[in-house]
Write a protein that holds these residues in place. Structure first.
Motif, short mmCIF file in Angstrom:
data_model
loop_
_atom_site.label_atom_id
_atom_site.label_comp_id
_atom_site.label_asym_id
_atom_site.label_seq_id
_atom_site.Cartn_x
_atom_site.Cartn_y
_atom_site.Cartn_z
N LEU B 342 -104.19 -49.83 -31.47
CA LEU B 342 -104.56 -50.29 -30.13
C LEU B 342 -103.41 -50.05 -29.15
O LEU B 342 -103.61 -49.62 -28.01
CB LEU B 342 -104.97 -51.77 -30.18
CG LEU B 342 -106.01 -52.19 -29.14
CD1 LEU B 342 -106.65 -53.50 -29.54
CD2 LEU B 342 -105.43 -52.30 -27.75
N GLU B 348 -101.31 -44.79 -23.81
CA GLU B 348 -101.52 -43.44 -23.29
C GLU B 348 -102.23 -43.44 -21.94
O GLU B 348 -102.47 -42.38 -21.38
CB GLU B 348 -102.33 -42.63 -24.30
CG GLU B 348 -101.52 -42.26 -25.54
CD GLU B 348 -102.37 -41.58 -26.58
OE1 GLU B 348 -102.63 -40.39 -26.44
OE2 GLU B 348 -102.79 -42.25 -27.55
N GLN B 349 -102.60 -44.61 -21.45
CA GLN B 349 -103.30 -44.67 -20.18
C GLN B 349 -102.61 -45.68 -19.26
O GLN B 349 -101.95 -46.60 -19.71
CB GLN B 349 -104.76 -45.08 -20.40
CG GLN B 349 -104.95 -46.29 -21.29
CD GLN B 349 -106.40 -46.51 -21.66
OE1 GLN B 349 -107.23 -46.80 -20.80
NE2 GLN B 349 -106.72 -46.38 -22.93
N GLY C 252 -112.83 -44.76 -24.12
CA GLY C 252 -111.51 -45.20 -24.59
C GLY C 252 -110.47 -45.36 -23.50
O GLY C 252 -109.42 -45.93 -23.73
N ASN C 253 -110.76 -44.85 -22.30
CA ASN C 253 -109.90 -45.12 -21.15
C ASN C 253 -110.50 -46.33 -20.43
O ASN C 253 -111.64 -46.27 -19.95
CB ASN C 253 -109.83 -43.92 -20.22
CG ASN C 253 -109.03 -44.22 -18.97
OD1 ASN C 253 -109.50 -44.92 -18.08
ND2 ASN C 253 -107.80 -43.73 -18.90
N VAL C 254 -109.74 -47.40 -20.36
CA VAL C 254 -110.32 -48.66 -19.88
C VAL C 254 -110.78 -48.55 -18.43
O VAL C 254 -111.87 -49.00 -18.08
CB VAL C 254 -109.31 -49.82 -20.05
CG1 VAL C 254 -109.91 -51.13 -19.53
CG2 VAL C 254 -108.91 -49.98 -21.52
N VAL C 255 -109.96 -47.94 -17.59
CA VAL C 255 -110.33 -47.82 -16.18
C VAL C 255 -111.63 -47.01 -16.05
O VAL C 255 -112.56 -47.42 -15.34
CB VAL C 255 -109.20 -47.14 -15.37
CG1 VAL C 255 -109.69 -46.76 -13.98
CG2 VAL C 255 -108.00 -48.07 -15.29
N LEU C 302 -110.08 -52.44 -28.56
CA LEU C 302 -110.02 -51.85 -27.22
C LEU C 302 -111.41 -51.88 -26.58
O LEU C 302 -111.55 -52.10 -25.37
CB LEU C 302 -109.47 -50.43 -27.27
CG LEU C 302 -109.10 -49.82 -25.92
CD1 LEU C 302 -107.96 -50.60 -25.25
CD2 LEU C 302 -108.71 -48.35 -26.05
N ASP C 416 -104.31 -39.01 -18.29
CA ASP C 416 -104.43 -40.45 -18.43
C ASP C 416 -105.49 -40.82 -19.48
O ASP C 416 -105.80 -41.99 -19.66
CB ASP C 416 -104.79 -41.06 -17.07
CG ASP C 416 -104.59 -42.56 -17.03
OD1 ASP C 416 -103.49 -43.01 -17.43
OD2 ASP C 416 -105.52 -43.27 -16.61
N ARG C 418 -108.68 -39.93 -19.35
CA ARG C 418 -110.06 -39.99 -18.83
C ARG C 418 -110.78 -38.68 -19.14
O ARG C 418 -110.17 -37.61 -19.12
CB ARG C 418 -110.04 -40.24 -17.31
CG ARG C 418 -109.27 -41.52 -17.00
CD ARG C 418 -109.31 -41.89 -15.53
NE ARG C 418 -108.23 -42.85 -15.28
CZ ARG C 418 -108.00 -43.46 -14.13
NH1 ARG C 418 -108.78 -43.21 -13.09
NH2 ARG C 418 -107.00 -44.31 -14.01
N LEU C 469 -105.26 -41.58 -28.29
CA LEU C 469 -106.37 -41.40 -27.36
C LEU C 469 -106.51 -39.94 -26.96
O LEU C 469 -107.61 -39.38 -26.95
CB LEU C 469 -106.14 -42.26 -26.11
CG LEU C 469 -107.20 -42.17 -25.02
CD1 LEU C 469 -108.53 -42.73 -25.52
CD2 LEU C 469 -106.75 -42.93 -23.77
N ILE C 470 -105.39 -39.33 -26.63
CA ILE C 470 -105.38 -37.96 -26.12
C ILE C 470 -104.86 -37.03 -27.22
O ILE C 470 -103.89 -37.36 -27.91
CB ILE C 470 -104.46 -37.85 -24.88
CG1 ILE C 470 -104.89 -38.87 -23.82
CG2 ILE C 470 -104.48 -36.42 -24.32
CD1 ILE C 470 -103.91 -39.04 -22.68
#
Lengths: 145, 486, 486, 145
Positions: B342, B348-349, C252-255, C302, C416, C418, C469-470
């Motif tokens: 997590l 990473e963001q 997986g990108n929260v924003v 997450l 980021d 996204r 993530l990336i």
């Protein structure tokens, strides 16, 4: 005359949260509270009960060694001429014993009431009211909504 | 009366002789002999170097068993399967109480029966050679983690034994841990520990010191923890410590936790001398865990997310078996990997949350207020000031069992789950700060349609283990006790 | 050519007769008989009522086994031990392929040998009575979850069988699921399903319909998913559906995920008729999971945190055993409780993150662009428009196996994390939108010191299962294949 | 003359991601690519290889039934007069079989090379270059940094 309660955590147990909250609950319910805190020996309970002419002694234990910590406790109280109701509460036995068994054990040691660790302070306070025949307004005792 | 002054080399030698005579293994614990051992270690085992040069938060578990071979196996497992960046060695309770004889008996029992009769690694009994074998057998840097009020012999043995990081401090390992430890005496004891670390440092072996930030682990307002971290940091710096990791335990409100970690770093750098390298450590939730591994993973996840935003230098992880005490090595490694996954995905963001700055301002203001009170109480001397501030309650820790603290303040969560003070006791907060706390708690009281009282505290203490952050009345009424009162 | 018009009652009756004749259990599946059964259910089993009146996100797992008694046991376990708010019944693959004979054989084998020969509940074979027994045996509302392109008989049987929610749609259960399903035909099939739901609704039994938001589950840009949700919602509304749950799968990108869920709700309410009650569902990560339960819990965490911020009406949970296929019931319940714990703790506090508004603006602009293209392609008719837009690639889904889609667009994560488009194919985006995507990917290319290419896509597809993530180059180089090429 | 590669996912397997990425990798490496997509039958591979005079056929399978899907495949290719190298890659067997065993199985079916699911497209492309004696600049083939 105020009703005096002595409380503390017996033995070398250092769990402080429960006894702190119980102190506040008893205080809010109108009792005179003598909180001996954690790591309290039998002799300290006896001395405090004598010095303050306690009506009740509340013993807390959360680390699983309550039985050995309490053996002989009621003899010492009797020898010192302490006439107080005695309660004990907490994690009183290590492992998965059923509570009826634990209660029987501690009643046979001389405690008037035995509580498990989930007990709300209200329950102990209600029990004290009954056992000591106190007549304070019931809603003075409401501690949880 | 204790003073914040560096121990003289004569003073150190006198104490050193007495301390090392307390137990046979003390004799071998000499700095001269140890320097060569430390110098032979690779940079990858230099705790301060690894921690201070890291670009992302490093993960460290807690772990300690009685036997040396099993401790090596446990740490190797946590390195390999848990992917731990930094290693611990948690010390047993007898050693923490300076009961080395009982620790020896426990160790012997464990060797005979294979059942673990100790709850940690009795480092004093294993002695310098045992510690060195441990240090040599693992790949990463390794720290002594304990909870020992008088840790002098433990420090002498383990630092000579090749450990380069040592947890604890005179307030953080006294006030939350024991009833009768006199604070002034404990400060003197830790002056020895810190001076020893200073001597190693001066001879080229930078010993990392880590005051224990979570304190009682139960709803500690950030400013109290930070003030104590800085006091312990100042005391350590006086003795020559140059690598300091200040700690903070998660309270569960992300904004407050991020603000606290930033305040900890900012104030640490401000108050501590320039020659000290300040790092920070974030402890995943130290209060009661849900009695359910799945829910425990949820608590751990929130900690990992908080760490991803705040980016402390180090994170002490929890395991999903937290509620039942010491975890298996598998559960311990699982806690590390859940945190790692997590943490990495979230780091990473960009994750900027609103409200951190104003919370940090409040925390810093409170902390300065507490620190000023300490300095005033000590007439400029932070050691005397700490003793006296705890005596008067100007500095205090909620739920502290120690007779050296007033233990008069009581915390409660506000309507957003941030930890405030419900009862200030004699804490050195000005009226404006007090009004802010009271107003926040008043808002919660309105939401819950009950008056602000210790009942909130009682409900909050159990909230997370019951699946919630805030102990709302409807939640607390879920848990009914079994008793014979009815 | 298919048109977006409500099926006439004659038209419905004709199809109904043919569909119900496909398999013996079809005969009993009549609306008249079913209404009384539905009316006898308590409000706590009314799916639409429970979902639409909830004040916090409800949790729902996926779960289906072959035998009725075992399905009852499984769902009861997930209700009691997993604390699921809404229940699923996942249908087996044979039934999804309309191979009811093979499903019967599998069911018989399972009954004889106790080994599960099916990967879900063969609801058509269990028939109306079997479904009703299931609905009566559990406490909560229950939904049919499947992946069936031609779900007409399944819908007739399960709705008559007492289910009040039915997943899927003509695009979302065709384009990502099958190679040869003709989209126009699939739309006609789903007009029957939706009209059937409409008939129930008009007779007082509000059937909830849920288009499948995650599509291929692999780096789907939010605007593509949302556009398809709205197209399917419009098609369903025409047939009389009044309770619609639009879906979205975590990237997986929260924003971006929070922005997407807000855009989904806002555009859903804007584009769908007022008489339709729109709710939203968030699917925890549908791509590849780490082959490790501990790390999987980090991914789930997450997702839970994202749900706490975005507050969809419903969350479909994942289990820590996701990487190995169908989870045990214990793991399934664990995924629910990990989600619940983190969700509850995070929802009790304010968590406002920066950048959501601008990301939402971009998503909405892209979605409008895609929807306009659909309307233009259909000259105002959304059914024809959808078919033609997929033909031209103006609407497209990354990694779609279907021959009805161009499958020409390719996504990649930006710096980021996204999801952006690396190759637009023929997607109906204007140049400004394309420039935004290209610029974001260019920034990543600079960070990684490589050119923007399909290699990023390949690395991104595996990133989360590899702990990131990336898909950065240093990460992707970790996994070396075993082969005889070298 | 461009080198033509036919690729697809065999049987009723619908895993599309790998084959999509492989298509892009081959295209970027300068190959002429005929991607048959998912759920491709043996006959479709054979027809495409014939129609496009394929130099290589790349078969993908991720759902564990590759062996039954590929049985007889090379007989059909031979009967149609297809002269192309054949590779297969993916999750080729259900369960925890070791890869050496799996490779032997598929080599005995007639495949020239067998790849596991972790294989990077670069590896397949390098193998094609060698097997087809191609002379394109090596750095044209660099697909991962």
């Amino acid at each position: 005359m105020p009703t005096t309660v002595v409380l503390g955590v017996i033995g070398s147990d250092a769990h402080v949260v429960g006894v702190t909250i119980l102190e506040r609950a008893l205080d809010a319910a109108g009792f005179e509270v003598v909180n001996l805190g954690v790591q309290t020996e039998q002799a300290e309970f006896v001395a405090a009960a004598t010095d303050h002419d306690a009506d009740a002694i509340l013993v807390s234990s959360l680390y699983g060694h309550a039985e050995q910590d309490c053996t002989g406790f009621h003899d010492h109280l009797e020898n010192a001429g302490v006439d107080a109701v005695t309660y004990i509460g907490g994690n009183l036995a290590v492992g998965q014993d059923d509570f009826a068994q634990t209660r029987a054990t501690f009643e046979s040691l001389g405690f008037d009431r035995v509580f498990d660790p989930e007990t709300d302070p209200t329950e102990a306070i209600n029990a004290l009211r009954r056992d000591l025949n106190l007549t304070t307004e019931p809603d003075r005792l409401r501690v949880t909504s | 009366m204790v003073r914040d002054e560096q121990l003289s080399s004569d003073g150190l030698a006198t104490i050193d002789e007495a301390v090392r005579a307390e137990w046979p293994t003390g004799e071998a614990a000499t700095v001269d002999d140890a320097i060569a051992f430390h110098e032979g270690l690779p940079p990858s085992k230099e705790f301060a170097t690894v921690l201070e040069s890291a670009t992302e938060p490093l993960l460290q578990p807690r772990a300690g068993v009685a036997r040396l071979d099993e401790q090596i196996e446990l740490l190797t497992y946590l390195e390999e399967t848990g992917e731990a960046d930094l290693l611990p060695t948690t010390i047993d309770s007898y050693t923490r109480d300076n009961e080395y004889g009982k620790a020896r008996t426990g160790l012997e029992k464990t060797r005979e029966s294979d059942a673990d009769a100790l709850n940690g690694f009795p480092a004093v009994n294993h002695g310098v050679d045992g510690c060195r074998t441990l240090v040599e057998s693992v790949d990463g840097p390794i720290e002594v983690r304990h909870g020992t009020p008088d840790a002098r012999l433990l420090a002498a043995v383990t630092l000579a034994g090749g450990f380069q990081s040592f947890e604890g401090g005179p307030i953080s390992y006294n006030i939350p841990y024991t009833k009768r430890g006199d604070l002034a005496t404990t400060i003197e004891h830790w002056q020895y520990v810190d001076r020893l670390a200073g001597v190693y440092t001066e001879r080229g072996v930078r010993i990392n010191r880590e005051p224990f930030g979570p304190l009682t682990g139960t709803l500690v307002p950030p400013s109290i923890a930070i003030a104590i971290m800085i006091v312990e940091g100042l005391l350590a710096a006086t003795q020559g410590v140059r690598s300091l990791t200040l700690g903070y335990g998660q309270v569960g409100n992300v904004v407050q936790d991020v603000a606290a970690l930033r305040a900890l770093r900012a104030l640490g750098e401000e108050y501590l001398p320039n020659e000290v390298c300040v790092t920070t450590v974030f402890h995943e939730w130290m209060g009661g865990f849900p009695p359910d591994e799945a829910r425990a993973n949820g608590v751990i996840g929130l900690g990992a997310l908080t760490a991803a935003i705040a980016r402390p230098d180090k994170v002490i992880t929890k395991s999903p078996q937290e509620f039942q005490g010491v975890p298996t090595k598998e559960a311990n490694a699982a806690g590390l990997r859940t945190t790692r996954q997590l943490l990495d995905m979230a780091m990473e963001q960009r994750l900027d949350i609103d409200g951190v700055e104003s919370e940090q301002d409040l925390i810093e203001r409170e902390t300065r207020s507490l620190l000023e009170a300490v300095f005033e109480h000590g007439e400029g001397d932070v050691a005397r000031g700490a003793v006296r501030a705890f005596e008067t309650g100007a500095l205090d820790v909620p739920f502290a069992p120690s007779e050296s603290a007033k233990g008069a303040c009581l915390p409660a969560r506000d309507d957003d789950g941030r930890v405030r003070l419900f009862d200030f006791g004699d804490l050195a907060f000005d009226d404006e700060i007090k009004e802010i706390h009271a107003a926040r708690l008043e808002r919660r009281a309105e939401t819950e349609d009950r008056s602000t009282s210790f009942h909130m505290v009682a409900d909050d203490v159990d909230a997370i283990s019951n699946g919630r952050l805030i102990g709302r009345p409807s939640e607390s009424s879920r848990s009914g006790g079994v008793s014979d009162a009815d």
